[in-house]
Design an enzyme around this catalytic site. Structure first.
Site, PDB file in Angstrom:
ATOM      1  N   MET A  91       0.796  -1.217   0.000  1.00 18.32           N
ATOM      2  CA  MET A  91       0.000   0.000   0.000  1.00 18.32           C
ATOM      3  C   MET A  91       0.832   1.272   0.000  1.00 18.32           C
ATOM      4  O   MET A  91       0.319   2.341  -0.275  1.00 18.32           O
ATOM      5  CB  MET A  91      -0.904   0.015   1.237  1.00 18.32           C
ATOM      6  CG  MET A  91      -2.009  -1.015   1.196  1.00 18.32           C
ATOM      7  SD  MET A  91      -3.272  -0.579   0.012  1.00 18.32           S
ATOM      8  CE  MET A  91      -3.954   0.859   0.803  1.00 18.32           C
ATOM      9  N   GLY A  92       2.115   1.194   0.336  1.00 15.01           N
ATOM     10  CA  GLY A  92       2.914   2.409   0.375  1.00 15.01           C
ATOM     11  C   GLY A  92       4.126   2.260   1.269  1.00 15.01           C
ATOM     12  O   GLY A  92       4.633   1.163   1.457  1.00 15.01           O
ATOM     13  N   ASP A 204      -5.477  -9.706  12.053  1.00 12.96           N
ATOM     14  CA  ASP A 204      -4.130 -10.024  11.560  1.00 12.96           C
ATOM     15  C   ASP A 204      -3.129  -9.961  12.714  1.00 12.96           C
ATOM     16  O   ASP A 204      -2.113  -9.279  12.638  1.00 12.96           O
ATOM     17  CB  ASP A 204      -3.721  -9.080  10.437  1.00 12.96           C
ATOM     18  CG  ASP A 204      -2.521  -9.624   9.647  1.00 12.96           C
ATOM     19  OD1 ASP A 204      -2.352 -10.851   9.621  1.00 12.96           O
ATOM     20  OD2 ASP A 204      -1.763  -8.826   9.087  1.00 12.96           O
TER      21      ASP A 204
END
Length: 851
Positions: A91-92, A204
């Site tokens: 994502m970055g 998670d």
């Protein structure tokens, strides 16, 4: 690919996935030159891992992306200067950054979304993580500081910068003991329990998301795939794809199956983490098999208990871990709080709950925990005569001193009462006070210190009982109330006075809390007669009217409730200086009865007036403000304004959670309201999860049949009917009817509304199974019960009649069914916003499309 090559791929992948971006890039370049086939497979696995992981991990999505973001070091984003590039993911990027403003400097971790990932889904996920983190303020969850958007449109947020090692690396240092590892794990579990209490699933949990700083404090870092239970992000039927982005080794069986998730999915992941801490290995090894083979193994194979893998792990501790790792979610711990309780019990040398009934286990634990004291017992037996003589003299001296202090008893009582009142959450309003030890000591000492002063003794028992009641400890409150009755019986001179009236008032409150409304009303009318005979107890008489009005409301006798509450309001208003909170209580009650009688404008006026009173007196969090918000949510719900109802219910829930904690009736009431609103917004799956959470919590509180449990079972059955799970719904409605009949043995009318709900729901479940004659019989029984509560022109009756009309048509009685449908439509149409599903069903019947 051969087995040897797969082993090499697995080893290389496990090595690469833990590297930072630059190290990983160099590693892959070398691997490509030496073993291109292995490189190709590892590259695919890393790309898949990047897609499956949450927003950011310390891994590289591709050298070009890393280099592009590394070049940003030294530049500024808003008030933050980027100091170093810490890592990148799907994502970055993550940077260490500093905020410099005048004399203020702050080091932060800055997460920046990649420029080519600005899809609506990505942006929504990023914003959701920011929103979730903003609502989580806990010492073991990294704190969110700020967020925004760059000039190029890249979203970012900043949070607490944590320096340290991940949980497993830290635990392996210096051969940490089992107890030290459990203490570390408890910090993680407490953070997850806190998130669950705020309706957030992490989804998670793994070592890479958990850092331990130099002080030994744990910090949860990543909520990139977290979901908000009770929120719009959890739609009915299909969960968002983000909920199935997981790290394989820590995923629950239901995540692997892509089934609906709840808090027990996080409990499984916690179990994997605990297993790894105890054994230094995972329950299922990932390295020698494909991801699909691994999934199949998790779903079918058994796990070796931790005490088998590591013989230093005690069997009871291993059993705690295995309970969290059950494949069936219903077989796991019901909540993280219960898991925490067992681990704390193990640390203290006490028995764990799942082994309570194991032969000899509790005794062995007791002996091990108290071996020093048990050894001293023999010595004390020899010294007993001497000790007894010494303490006899000591007790005589103390009794003499007590006589000299007798005149101070009332001042002491007032002092202690003030302390206890501040401990009651109704007064404390969220302050973190430890009260249970204080209450227990006072309960044990009150007879000794005040036994020869019966009036003070009863007053103290009443005070303690009232505080236990406020804490939700209804059984303890009832025990103290019965003690007060016994003292009254031994001291007839106190009969008929305000002391006795207070005891009856407390008894009425306790009966009300247990859902025995008929007994509550009887006790309150006795208290009212006593107070009416006391010239200085006019205020208490007003409170009696208020209580009786609320009791009538709970029994669905809304007209009588309205009359009693109006008498209470008039009584308070006639006082020389009426307290605003008393007037507000009457307004709330009148709002409730008018809402149930579908007089929504009047109800809204009463609620607004109550809120106006309370906002002038209190600051949130406050129990009275929370009460108003919850009932405003119910008003909006009954009007069909679900989008307005949800934020009001959430506001009530969060205030009550802060004041009372999760396991309190008030908090559960707000959470139950969120569940039914969610169902009406089309999120029946998430509503069902919330419903089960409330049932679990209230079951711990009441430990037996209660009207609230009847209502919640009814809501659960309704949700199952909505999901067309009719057999499950039938079982739930039968369970609710059994509880209703148990409660109704003494006074059926007190709980008749619960009987109507479950009998109607059972009929609908039978209709869904095409058992039309049985369905009609149940709905006709529900109608007979409903006519004892409602007029035929009541919307609540008409709502039932709509189902009855359908059952009649299905059983060949079309003319009667259509007549019933037309009558129901006439009654419901003025209240269309709150009864759209019922009206749609009626229109289908009248059109001949639903027969």
């Amino acid at each position: 690919m051969t087995q040897d090559q797969w082993l090499r791929v697995a080893a290389a992948f496990e090595e690469a996935v833990e590297m930072n971006s630059e190290s990983q890039s160099a590693f892959l370049t070398a691997l490509h030159a030496e073993e291109p086939d292995v490189w190709q497979e590892v590259k695919k696995l890393l790309e898949e891992e990047s897609r499956l992981h949450p927003l950011f991990q310390t891994q590289n999505h591709g050298p070009w992306l890393v280099q592009e973001d590394v070049s940003l070091v030294g530049t500024s984003i808003g008030p933050y200067r980027l100091v170093s590039h810490l890592g990148a993911g799907g994502m970055g990027s993550v940077f260490e950054a500093r905020r410099l403003e005048q004399d203020f400097e702050q080091k932060v971790a800055l997460k920046l979304i990649r420029p080519d990932a600005l899809s609506p889904e990505t942006m929504a996920r990023f914003r959701k993580e920011r929103q979730i983190l903003a609502g989580l303020q806990h010492p073991h969850i990294a704190q969110l500081y700020d967020g925004g958007q760059t000039e190029e449109g890249r979203l970012f947020f900043t949070m607490e910068l944590i320096s340290g090692k991940n949980l497993i690396e830290y635990s392996r240092e210096s051969s940490r003991t089992l107890s030290e590892k459990i203490h570390l794990f408890l910090q993680v579990a407490e953070a997850i329990a806190y998130a669950h209490a705020r309706l957030v699933l992490h989804l998670d949990i793994k070592p890479g998301n958990i850092l331990v700083d130099e002080t030994g404090a744990v910090k949860m870092l990543d909520f990139g795939v977290a979901e908000q239970l009770g929120g719009e992000s959890l739609p009915s039927g299909n969960y968002p794809e983000s909920t199935h982005r997981y790290t394989l080794a820590y995923a629950s069986p239901e995540q692997l199956r892509k089934q609906p998730l709840n808090t027990r999915s996080d409990i499984y992941s916690l179990g994997v983490l605990l297993y790894e801490l105890l054994t230094d290995s995972l329950p299922f090894a990932t390295g020698k098999k494909s991801r699909e083979d691994y999934r199949r193994e998790v779903l079918s194979a058994t796990i070796s208990p931790p005490s088998v893998v590591n013989n230093e792990v005690p069997a009871d501790l291993g059993a705690v871990c295995m309970r969290a790792l059950e494949k069936n979610p219903d077989d796991r711990y019901p909540s993280v709080d219960v898991l925490i309780q067992d681990l704390k019990a193990w640390l203290a040398g006490r028995s764990v709950s799942i082994w309570e009934n194991k032969t000899g286990y509790r005794a062995a634990k007791y002996i091990r925990r108290n071996r020093v004291w048990l050894s001293l017992a023999a010595v004390l037996a020899i010294l007993a005569p001497t000790v007894t003589g010494y303490y006899t003299l000591r007790l005589q001296q103390e009794r003499n001193q007590a006589r000299e202090e007798a005149e101070k008893s009332e001042q002491l009582l007032k002092f202690v009462t003030d302390i206890f009142e501040k401990a009651d959450p109704m007064y404390a309003q969220g302050d973190t006070l430890t009260v249970y030890d204080l209450l227990e000591q006072a309960t044990q000492r009150v007879a000794t210190q005040l036994g020869d002063k019966p009036e003070l003794y009863i007053t103290m028992l009443h005070t303690l009982g009232s505080i236990y009641l406020g804490q939700g400890e209804y059984g303890r409150a009832d025990t103290l109330c019965q003690q007060a009755y016994a003292v009254l019986a031994d001291n007839p001179v106190l009969s008929g006075g305000k002391t006795e009236g207070n005891v009856y008032f407390l008894q009425a409150d306790i009966h009300y809390a247990f859902g025995d409304y008929a007994s509550a009303e009887k006790a309150m009318r006795t208290a009212m007669r006593i107070f009416q005979s006391e010239t200085d107890e006019s205020s208490q008489v007003c409170h009696c009217y208020l209580f009786l009005g609320r009791t009538a409301f709970e029994q669905s006798d809304f007209n009588r409730g309205d009359s009693l509450l109006r008498q209470g309001l008039a009584c308070f208003s006639a006082q020389e200086k009426p307290l605003p909170e008393d007037l507000a209580q009457c307004d709330l009650g009148l709002g409730d009865v008018n809402r149930k009688m579908m007089r929504f404008d009047e109800a809204a006026g009463y609620y607004a007036e109550a809120l106006h009173f309370y906002e002038k007196i209190y600051q949130p969090p406050n129990s009275e403000l929370a009460y108003v918000y919850n009932h405003l949510a119910s008003l909006y719900f009954d009007q069909g304004l679900y989008e307005k109802a949800l934020p009001a219910a959430r506001e009530s829930y969060h205030q009550r959670l802060e004041i009372f904690g999760a396991d309190h009736v008030e908090t559960c009431a707000s959470l139950s309201n969120i569940a039914r609103i969610q169902a009406s917004l089309g999120h029946s799956d998430s509503a069902l999860v919330l419903n089960d959470t409330v049932l679990l919590r209230l079951g711990r509180i009441f430990k037996g049949p209660h009207p609230y449990l009847v209502a919640l079972l009814g809501q659960k059955g309704i949700r199952l009917n909505e999901l067309h799970r009719y057999k499950e719904a039938e079982a739930v409605f039968r369970q609710g009817l059994d509880m209703y009949h148990t409660l109704s043995q003494n006074n059926e009318s007190s709980h008749l509304s619960g009987g109507v709900m479950h009998t109607q729901g059972l009929g609908i479940a039978m209709m869904g199974q095409k058992r039309y004659p049985a369905a009609l019989q149940q709905l006709q029984t529900a109608e007979e019960m409903a006519l004892q509560l409602y007029e035929k022109d009541s919307p609540l009756y008409a709502s039932l009649e709509a189902w009855l009309a359908k059952a009649l048509i299905q059983n060949g009685k079309k003319d009667e069914g259509l007549m019933r449908a037309r009558h129901a439509k006439t009654v419901l149409t003025p209240f269309e916003a709150g009864f759209r599903p019922q009206l749609a069903r009626i229109d289908s019947l009248l059109a001949g499309q639903d027969n």
